[in-house]
Design a protein around this motif. Structure first.
Motif, short mmCIF file in Angstrom:
data_model
loop_
_atom_site.label_atom_id
_atom_site.label_comp_id
_atom_site.label_asym_id
_atom_site.label_seq_id
_atom_site.Cartn_x
_atom_site.Cartn_y
_atom_site.Cartn_z
N ASN A 194 49.30 -26.08 54.93
CA ASN A 194 49.14 -26.94 55.75
C ASN A 194 47.70 -26.78 56.45
O ASN A 194 47.41 -25.70 56.76
CB ASN A 194 50.37 -26.90 56.89
N GLU A 195 46.97 -28.02 56.69
CA GLU A 195 45.43 -27.86 57.17
C GLU A 195 45.53 -27.26 58.64
O GLU A 195 44.70 -26.24 58.83
CB GLU A 195 44.85 -29.01 57.21
N ILE A 196 46.72 -27.36 59.21
CA ILE A 196 46.66 -26.79 60.72
C ILE A 196 46.97 -25.37 60.52
O ILE A 196 46.18 -24.56 61.24
CB ILE A 196 47.74 -27.66 61.62
N TYR A 197 47.81 -25.07 59.70
CA TYR A 197 47.95 -23.42 59.43
C TYR A 197 46.68 -22.83 59.07
O TYR A 197 46.38 -21.66 59.41
CB TYR A 197 49.26 -23.11 58.62
N ARG A 198 46.03 -23.54 57.98
CA ARG A 198 44.76 -22.90 57.51
C ARG A 198 43.91 -22.51 58.63
O ARG A 198 42.84 -21.78 58.37
CB ARG A 198 43.95 -23.84 56.61
N GLU A 199 43.92 -23.33 59.66
CA GLU A 199 42.79 -22.90 60.85
C GLU A 199 43.57 -21.70 61.80
O GLU A 199 42.86 -20.79 62.20
CB GLU A 199 42.47 -24.10 61.79
#
Length: 51
Positions: A28-33
């Protein structure tokens, strides 16, 4: 046999946090941050800011 690492990976896959396939990656892109920030928070807190 209980393997803490493998069980943790399965748990993260079940939650959709990491990819279902290899190589393991944050799905998930949010988790990547967020995840890298959380994992290195102590390091960030130890860096003193110069004025």
């Amino acid at each position: 046999m209980f393997d803490n690492y493998d069980d943790s990976l399965l748990y993260c896959r079940d939650l959709g946090i990491i990819s279902e396939t290899k190589p393991i990656r944050i799905a998930n892109e949010i988790y990547r941050e967020i995840i890298p920030r959380v994992l290195n928070r102590n390091l960030q807190d130890s860096i003193e800011e110069e004025c």
